[in-house]
Scaffold this motif. Structure first.
Motif, PDB file in Angstrom:
ATOM      1  N   LYS A  26       0.863  -1.180   0.000  1.00  0.00           N
ATOM      2  CA  LYS A  26       0.000   0.000   0.000  1.00  0.00           C
ATOM      3  C   LYS A  26       0.900   1.230   0.000  1.00  0.00           C
ATOM      4  N   PHE A  72       0.088   3.289  13.641  1.00  0.00           N
ATOM      5  CA  PHE A  72      -1.084   2.509  13.249  1.00  0.00           C
ATOM      6  C   PHE A  72      -2.183   2.820  14.261  1.00  0.00           C
ATOM      7  N   LYS A 113      -9.299   0.857  11.075  1.00  0.00           N
ATOM      8  CA  LYS A 113      -7.856   0.658  10.927  1.00  0.00           C
ATOM      9  C   LYS A 113      -7.304   1.800  10.069  1.00  0.00           C
ATOM     10  N   LEU A 121      -6.480   2.387   6.189  1.00  0.00           N
ATOM     11  CA  LEU A 121      -5.424   1.408   5.991  1.00  0.00           C
ATOM     12  C   LEU A 121      -5.612   0.650   4.688  1.00  0.00           C
ATOM     13  N   GLN A 122      -6.851   0.191   4.441  1.00  0.00           N
ATOM     14  CA  GLN A 122      -7.083  -0.637   3.256  1.00  0.00           C
ATOM     15  C   GLN A 122      -7.229   0.206   1.998  1.00  0.00           C
ATOM     16  N   ARG A 159      -6.442   3.388   1.351  1.00  0.00           N
ATOM     17  CA  ARG A 159      -5.334   4.305   1.108  1.00  0.00           C
ATOM     18  C   ARG A 159      -5.810   5.751   0.878  1.00  0.00           C
TER      19      ARG A 159
END
Lengths: 326, 570
Positions: free
Chosen positions: A242, A258, A264, A280-281, A283
């Protein structure tokens, strides 16, 4: 996003709830304790402040370093704090009385239990082994990574790790390996026991790696470089999974974090005086927290609450606390 | 967790002494289940726990009552308790996390070895093997003891119902009898003076099976592998025998009861027990030194059970032999000229820890070989030259393959940053029990006279630097004995000023490894007094070490004989 098992909850924005100026110069590092009861901040003025994570009231000030402090790390039990300083030492501070006594603890007591000497130039980064807390890894401008026995204060190992200053060292959650990043543009993984180089994850000459840390489960590393990039990397394969962008990071070694307490997120400071929060996933930038008046050099996420602390450089000097609306 | 980047073929055996630990005079050692902590019993009655990751002293347990030399230490399954047996006939149980003494019991006889029952996280039962009586099961809470049977009469009568009567039934005086629990503490394997292995139920104290050991001589040691699959015996006929355990590791007690109750058409009870024995253990190999026929000391299995380790019981010899399961000798390790008194193989790593009569603990490990390809991700290390075959599109302006590679990573793929797997190596951990794998470090305050810049230098330099000096020389200095004339004043300074912060009496040093040992080997034939100046420090080191060992030899030999006689014949 299509492969994600459950759809993420709708994003709830963070807002600023507190601000404080505990130091006379730039804030260089902010760190919530693993127990969540204390917030530690370090500054270029050479002091470390321990604050209440809710009111930002100063509980104690740790004095002893004769030069600016660049990094802080808590032991897993929150009993000890170690600090890396430009005076070429690492100090270990006993925080137990602060945890026990809360506000009643003597704010001026000398809590330094040990001074680790050995680095021949500025110590830029230090990290407790999360398993034993008897081990500290450090890196600095002498281009070495050192491993210390916290109990005896002995330098157990010196690794000639990089050809330029080491900007960050971080232990994996089981303490078996260490990641280091350096101005020489490389990011390497070391065996904490033998000091052997296990892998060179990034081997570019440019840009400088300004920050590297393991993900909470130790499967990935988050790497920042001075080309405005922040990447999540599978360190076994060396592949970037990522890439988070949109912020500004050209000069300073900005510490990211984090955030796992609610959604997340990846949280990072930026040289445009904002705190960035990415999904997080996906972006995508979820939020830009505005308020600081200089580069945000360090952010920290509370271990259990939806809380972010951030610190600004010399033109700002403030510590700000951001909370997610519930 | 770091599995993807750790080379699984990094070798199985230790090769050299990597480091040594020093704190008082250590007599016996034991690893905790995961190998993160090493417990040692000292001659002054204290027990110490070393953090095996940092090789630093983590805890010391001592008490005004515990002053006699410790004969063995044993961990409870998850590291909460530590049992120490001592020459004052006592058994002491310590709480590892608090450092408190939980129980102390005095037996009739000096226990040479005591082990906690492996089944329970907080065991109160232990198995003690005293100097000259049958093994005992001791309840540490109540102090009650149960004597285990050590022989079965061959005349067809069942064994005496009350094993306590053994003293009166005309059997010869007891020799020390070896005994060990099985993996879960259901059964006890007893090796007796007649050369038999008795399998005893730990609950009913009933002999279920007998296995005759070829040769029929006194069994000195009986050791189970970590996974419970193999058992070895060390007999007085200088042979180590390895048995395959064919009972299931779990519920072994039920299984053996089934075997025992199954068929009954045997001429005598003894024949039946022998028949039962045949379905419990199978002899898989015999290990001995065909040339010098030496007695073995403290044999054990490697952590994975694939290798068998035995040490020479000769005085003044620190020699280890490693065999594989097929009985082939695969490695001989030779250490300093000090007799070995105890050893342990790390539960997971190719690391062996040995105790010498001088009270030093030596750590044998793989020699660290730099993996240069780790520094350059695009490079592969080759064993030999290879002809490079150029790729078809290697010098194309737009190489196709690279483009394909770029596409491989899907940035939208879901990544999980939170979940992690437990270490598969220790699959038998019950989740409900919090295991103690590390003891929180308490940084000791700075010594006021600490010297700045006290750092041992780079790791690679450390390997061949003998800055640390010889342990024996340090010992001599510490005991206040005169320093052998061979040592130069400079070296003495080195050893006394070594690390003031570490405390007065505990030391942990990196030793010169390859070079030093080679030098030492070559020095072996020479007289202690000879000193080869041209060889520099390393020679001095070994010469000095021999000399100081010789200087102290009377004291060491006394200790050695005491130990040896106990374990060999009486």
């Amino acid at each position: 996003m299509s492969q994600q098992p459950a759809p993420p909850p709708p994003y709830r924005p963070y807002r600023q709830v507190r601000t404080a100026t505990p130091h006379s110069r730039a804030v260089s590092c902010v760190r919530f304790s693993p127990c969540g009861r204390v917030l530690a901040t370090a500054s270029l003025d050479g002091t470390i402040a321990l604050l209440s994570p809710s009111s930002l009231a100063v509980i104690a000030v740790l004095r002893g370093h004769t030069d600016g402090v660049s990094d802080l790390s808590w032991s897993t039990d929150s009993f000890y704090l170690c600090s890396a300083s430009d005076d070429r030492t690492i100090r270990i501070w006993d925080i137990r009385s602060v945890l026990a006594g809360g506000a009643q603890a003597d704010p001026g007591a000398d809590r330094c239990v040990r001074v680790l000497r050995g680095h021949t130039n500025f110590v830029f980064t230090a990290n407790f082994n999360p398993q034993t807390s008897s081990q500290i890894a450090s890196g600095g401008f002498d281009c070495t990574v050192r491993i210390w026995d916290a109990k005896s204060g002995r330098c157990a190992r010196t690794i000639d790790a990089h050809s330029e200053p080491v900007t960050s060292v971080h232990f994996i959650r089981d303490g078996s390996i260490i990641v280091s990043g350096s101005h020489d543009g490389s990011c390497k993984i070391w065996d904490a026991k033998t000091g052997a180089c296990l892998k060179t994850v990034i081997d570019d000459k440019k840009p400088a790696v300004s920050f590297a840390m393991f993900s909470p489960n130790g499967k990935f590393i988050l790497v920042a470089a001075l080309d405005d990039s922040l990447k999540l990397c599978n360190f076994a394969t060396g592949k970037f999974l990522k890439v988070y962008g949109g912020h500004v990071n050209r000069v300073y070694c900005i510490q990211s974090a984090f955030s796992v307490t609610n959604g997340k997120y990846i949280v990072s400071g930026s040289e445009d005086n904002c705190v960035y929060i990415w999904d997080l996933q996906g972006r995508n930038i979820l939020q830009k927290l505005e308020g600081h008046t200089d580069t945000v050099i360090s952010v920290s996420c509370h271990p259990t609450e939806n809380k972010i602390a951030s610190g600004g450089l010399d033109n700002d000097k403030t510590l700000r606390l951001w909370v997610q609306d519930s | 967790m770091n599995a993807p980047i750790v080379d699984p073929y990094q070798g199985e055996f230790p090769e050299t002494i990597e480091e040594y630990l020093h704190h008082g005079t250590m007599k016996c050692i034991a690893f905790n289940r995961t190998g993160t902590l090493l417990a040692a019993g000292c001659s002054n009655g204290s027990c110490v726990i070393w953090d095996f990751e940092t090789r630093g002293l983590a805890r010391e347990f001592c008490d005004k009552d515990c002053t006699a030399p410790i004969t063995s230490v044993s961990w409870s399954k998850y590291g909460h308790r530590l049992l120490a047996s001592a020459t004052d006939k006592s058994l002491t149980l310590w709480d590892v996390s608090t450092g408190e003494k939980i129980a102390r019991i005095t037996l009739q006889q000096t226990p040479l070895r005591a082990s906690l029952q492996p089944g329970s996280p907080t065991p109160s039962i232990c198995l003690a093997c005293p100097l000259s009586s049958a093994p005992l099961l001791v309840d540490l809470n109540t102090g009650s003891t149960t004597v285990l049977p050590v022989s079965v009469s061959e005349n067809g009568n069942p064994p005496a119902p009350n094993p306590r009567n053994k003293f009166a039934d005309g059997t010869p005086p007891f020799t020390p009898t070896a005994a060990t629990f099985d993996k879960h503490g259901d059964l006890i394997y007893v090796g007796n003076s007649k050369g038999e292995i008795l399998i005893v139920d730990s609950k009913s104290i009933q002999v279920h099976a007998v296995i005759l050991i070829p040769g029929g001589t006194v069994v000195k040691d009986i050791v189970l592998s970590r996974d419970g699959q193999y058992l070895l015996t060390n007999s007085n006929d200088r042979v180590i025998r390895v048995y395959k355990n064919i009972l299931p590791v779990k519920s072994s007690r039920e299984e053996i009861r089934n075997i025992s109750t199954n068929c009954n058409d045997y001429a005598s009870h003894y024949d039946k027990l022998k028949a039962n024995g045949a379905s419990c253990l199978i002899l898989s190999c015999e290990l001995s030194d065909a040339i010098s026929k030496i007695q073995w000391k403290a044999p054990c299995f490697s952590g994975n059970g694939e290798w068998i380790l035995g040490a020479s019981a000769n005085k003044g010899e620190h020699r280890l032999q490693i065999w594989n399961q097929a009985g082939r000798l695969v490695k001989i390790l030779e250490g300093p000229k000090e007799a070995l008194i105890d050893l342990a193989w790390h539960p997971v790593e190719p690391t062996i820890v040995t105790v010498s009569v001088t009270g030093y603990v030596y750590i044998w490990a793989k020699e660290h070989v730099e993996n240069w390809s780790a520094f350059a991700p695009d490079f592969v290390e080759l064993e030999e030259n290879e002809e490079y075959v150029e790729r078809e599109d290697e010098f194309d302006l737009n190489p196709r393959e690279e483009m394909a590679e770029e596409l491989e990573i899907d940035e939208n793929a879901y990544v999980d940053i939170e979940t992690y797997e437990k270490n598969a190596m220790f699959s038998d951990v019950e989740d409900s029990v919090a295991e103690i794998t590390f003891l929180p470090a308490i940084p000791s305050p700075d010594a006021p006279d600490e010297q700045p810049e006290k750092c041992l230098g780079s790791s690679s330099k450390l390997e061949d630097s003998n800055h640390s000096g010889s342990p024996s020389s340090m010992d001599a200095v510490q005991n206040g004995q005169t320093i052998p004339p061979a040592s130069s004043p400079m070296e003495v300074d080195n050893s006394t000023a070594e690390d003031p912060a570490e405390g007065p009496n505990s030391k942990r040093k990196r030793r010169l490894s390859v070079k030093g040992l080679e030098m030492q080997q070559s020095e072996k034939g020479k007289k202690p007094g000879t000193k080869n100046k041209s060889n520099g420090k390393s020679t001095k080191f070994s010469a000095k070490q021999m000399e100081s060992a010789n200087g102290n030899s009377s004291a060491f030999d006394d200790e050695a004989t005491e130990d040896d006689e106990v374990n060999i014949d009486c």
